[in-house]
Scaffold this active site. Structure first.
Site, PDB file in Angstrom:
ATOM      1  N   GLY A  96      -6.767   3.252  -5.794  1.00  0.00           N
ATOM      2  CA  GLY A  96      -6.380   4.412  -6.588  1.00  0.00           C
ATOM      3  C   GLY A  96      -6.724   4.210  -8.047  1.00  0.00           C
ATOM      4  O   GLY A  96      -6.978   3.091  -8.505  1.00  0.00           O
ATOM      5  N   CYS A  97      -6.742   5.295  -8.774  1.00  0.00           N
ATOM      6  CA  CYS A  97      -7.141   5.239 -10.179  1.00  0.00           C
ATOM      7  C   CYS A  97      -6.111   4.491 -11.013  1.00  0.00           C
ATOM      8  O   CYS A  97      -6.462   3.614 -11.798  1.00  0.00           O
ATOM      9  CB  CYS A  97      -7.358   6.648 -10.724  1.00  0.00           C
ATOM     10  SG  CYS A  97      -6.017   7.803 -10.386  1.00  0.00           S
TER      11      CYS A  97
END
Lengths: 349, 349, 349, 349
Positions: free
Chosen positions: C152-153
């Protein structure tokens, strides 16, 4: 008007931006009392859930429009979508004064309405009765009206500088070009891909080129001012700001008139007006200088092209372009001071 | 060209936005080698101090212009302010090819230059020699040039759609109105109150109405295309985005021509061009769709006003409006592929 | 790999922002060939209709996922929503390498997955097989993997600075506080009221406080680095920019270590890494300096509070936080240069 | 107070943003009269030239501070830069009440002042006399004060949620971490490269990490509330919006207390306060919901980490963080209603 000398007001469609903006302005109004707020899909919710910035205010909860007790209501701001508004308004009791912010009663010609909005008008008697609420131009009619059609945001920005020029026959009729730039609140609160932050910020584009529905509305008013049918070029643009419309209008001068003549005509027309102001010569109006206020600023410039002039007008589309002018109209209809609830200074930065 | 087959390039005035943008593009170029970067006031600093986004790149430190070793330099991008550029360029060695991004060599008429820039040109021989680098229009001259005057950002946006229409005599000459909207990078990196975030965001205003210096530059090129002197209306606006220019141009059709005729002429003129593209019919170009790229998108629309049409063009002012076109010109001058260093896709959102 | 030496790639879910971003990067990649793009709801459309900024590229039209000819496909980027992704991937042919950008294979513990995502995992064998694709940390496993779960970012931004500190036992385990600020692209392209320009611009708020699903993902990787279960405080904020995540992490130093020790450990861990960079001492990373690039910048600071330090990390959530790292992983899996398609400089401003 | 029952007010340093904001608020105040506006470098100009959004108001022209007629002045808002303010205020006549928006009188310890601001205080008697104007906390002292030191914007945002927790001994003293995010107006109107639109928009960065001058100011007030010296971690960030501060504060709970206990303590402390409001449980405060208003919104959340809680506070840095609180303090000093001039609803969007 109520026993307490206050005007009891309902806002229909209070969950949209124009409804919320009316509330923001109304809380500073000495003589309005908000007695009902409707939003069919959000009925039962507190206004503070829909708009947390209003959470600290003492406001009625949202109800379905059918649950409004009309006996308590003196006046209505109608913030519903165009198309369905006309029947809702036709069903309101006779004693209620109405300012309608939708487009339903702006066009007075039933045939034109049908062409532009793609269906027959379903309240044609009211359409005849409705007064077009560009306050500075139609103030006396507004004063007598029961139903005021509040002008569109683009149209207000375009008409205020141009109407005086046509009234005084200073510009050519066939050569009016209006290039308008709008913030995103004009598109409302409905979730659409095109209005996401990711799609709007850091960019600009034109839309509705030659087909936007405010074109005919502008033409109706300019034609009335000119005394003959006028067609205009009108191109709106969507840009990354929330509030504001800037209209840059390109006109051809008639009979050797100059930009200074245009400036003088506008100055005379709006002398003493609290909300329409010429900016000092050489300055250019900016939308950020009217943010949150009911002001419309106008600048006039000679063009590079001989015999032409450029008009720049700036307003906040949610205020003078919608809810502020609606309140201004209601003030006129109710006999209040026209500036009541509208005298706060713009917010900059 | 150097022994290694690379073009050794210096960037003069590398501390401004156009210098930094040239570096961003140049690092993807297979055949450019950056050998010198100058910035008199920041001489001695690493480029990564001036522009941290370039910190990870292997670049020469900034030096004063007098410290450049010209023997190593094949070509120069000159990103200096207008006015002082002309003398700097006059002092460069003969063997150096130059793309000048300032305004100093854009106007070919010395008298006009003097009027617009308020002083005599101090390198009039070079002014005669300089080729105006609107690449798609003057490619063959650019190929032969030693000194290319890179067009202004507004002028590129305005000229690309209009030149083909004038070449083919499709529009009236006396009635061209250009309404342009620009991002803030066009104003450069100098600290000015007017360009602070607080002053620019959430607003729009027009500036330089009827007096902006790109007006005469546009006229020079349109006049050349038309074969007679043309004057235009040109109004720039500053809006809250960093990159992008949108030019909305209003024209009157000649001899019964239609918007479709304009569209066809533009399509033919730029057939096969890698950077100038018509958008599909009915769509409108948006600046966000060219961000970071050398593309110019063009749309053509019939106006509401009979006999008129509207052209919309979009480009990134730092790329096709400045550093990208400069690199494109250098590619042509050096015999490289014209798209070298310029083929990255736009960045959206 | 195909006969032509190119890797034939399909992007599943190409109509979202991560799909579009993969295309932006892939067109600069020397050895990728895009052979299929899927988007069930927009099947039949050209990519240029969905994303006009890609209109000029020669790309296959969007198709339904069932219409992909898998024999031609060597590798897949899967950009589908979490939850449905696992079954789609389970149905892909064995010969296809996969980088999955959804959350479906990030958590390796089935029980934790079920708690966080509210349902049993429906491809548990694949869940065991999947390699967590934080490239700099798990490069060797990625090299051998058929299925990579792209991080995920937020997690990438948080983990890159913290993992080396835990590996070297430099900070306390029970006292890690991560305050992260994200741009709006992280929320995707689905039209939601909360992500309208009008709702996002000119403001900031925290969301998912103590409940955001990236919390457990961060904890999984930090626990692995520390060799014991770690719990963290993680608070994301949504702010008005399109791209970028800034993570400000507050840690307590162990055993008399100093901020300089942290700095040295990070420097050693990422020595020679092309995408993870310490900023010079005293500077603070800014998201705008990595925009459009696969870089992650890290800064280390002594805190005012004795015995504590502050880490700041910045990346572009669509690149190193999503599509860029996905491409980096695919490069590793395919044996390409790890920087292929990822070497463009950041775009500033 | 003047014969007409109005308070005659001068604004010193009226050309900055806090001066302009005071004017915006003051025009809605029933009992303030603006009698003098100073700005040494712009003396002689009309306020409408410096701030076109105030052009339509009837305001005195800017004068040099030496030209103020002090006999007419009852009270002063001092919006001058820190450092020079102390001597200016020392020179004001005795009868004038003063709210000082600079940092000069915020720190009560001369030694700390010298350390933080790098020079001896030059009005130490006044420094002793000055009252720290966090109105909700020091209201009674403010009522008696002649000189109020208006708190900093970050400090107000940090202190309002934390002071009640320390007063009631609910949180650990050694473990308070404040992560604050500010809009750009906090940096003032001086032209600096770092505050250009091009440098600020589309990005975020931390600055003044561990060294920002508001750190000691926060500590002074928290120490007073706790009854012992407290040190905090404080990290400000600059983000692309004009108005607003969001402070996310991470605290460790004492003695088995819970987030609900914190919430209850804050609720009790600010019961009946017009400007400090808890948001409903589960909601998170957003800066956009206080824009233009004097409100401070507070939310309380249990952390993922056991024994910890998170506080989020939001205010408009130009209003409750500066000019609004200054007016609130003046209202208290003058015996006006505390909400006079401050009751307008926030502006959203």
């Amino acid at each position: 008007m109520s026993a307490n000398g206050k005007l009891n007001v309902a806002i229909l469609g209070a969950s949209g931006y124009t409804g919320a903006e009316l509330l923001r302005l109304a809380v500073s109004h000495p003589d309005l009392r908000i007695v009902a707020l409707t939003a069919d899909r959000r009925a039962g919710e507190a206004m503070g859930e829909v708009y947390p910035h209003l959470h600290h205010l003492d406001l009625p909860d949202l109800v379905a429009i059918d649950d409004v007790k009309w006996d308590d209501v003196d006046a209505v701001f109608c913030c519903l979508p165009h198309g369905t508004t006309q029947e809702t308004i036709a069903g309101l009791p006779e004693h209620v004064k109405i300012v309608d912010l939708s487009a339903d009663f702006r066009l007075s010609d039933p045939a034109l309405y049908e062409t532009i909005y793609g269906g027959k008008h379903r309240a044609t008697e009211l359409q005849k009765e409705a007064v077009y609420g560009l306050t500075e131009i139609h103030r006396e009619k507004v004063r007598q009206a029961r139903l005021v059609a509040n002008p569109g945001c683009y149209t207000t920005a375009a008409e205020l500088p141009l109407v005086p020029l046509l009234e005084k026959d200073l510009i050519e009729h066939g050569d009016i070009i209006i290039d308008a730039k709008s913030g995103v609140t004009g598109a409302g609160r409905s979730p659409k891909e095109a209005n996401l932050h990711t799609e709007v910020s850091e960019g600009i584009h034109a839309y509705g080129i030659a087909t936007h529905r405010h074109g005919p509305e502008i033409e109706q008013e300019l034609s009335a001012a000119a005394g003959e049918p006028i067609q205009v070029s009108f191109t709106p643009h969507l840009m990354p700001m929330n509030r504001g419309i800037l209209a840059t209008s390109y006109v051809r001068l008639k009979n050797g008139h100059t930009a200074d003549d245009l400036r003088a005509a506008i100055a005379r027309r709006y002398e003493g007006e609290p909300f329409v102001k010429l900016v000092p010569q050489g300055q250019a109006p900016a939308t950020r200088h009217v943010r949150g206020s009911n002001l419309c600023l106008i600048g006039v410039f000679a063009d590079r092209l001989p015999g032409r002039a450029i008009l720049v007008s700036a307003l906040d589309n949610l205020v003078k372009g919608a809810s502020g002018q609606a309140l201004q109209n209601m003030n006129v209809m109710a006999g209040f001071e026209e500036t009541d609830g509208l005298s706060a200074a713009p917010m900059f930065p």
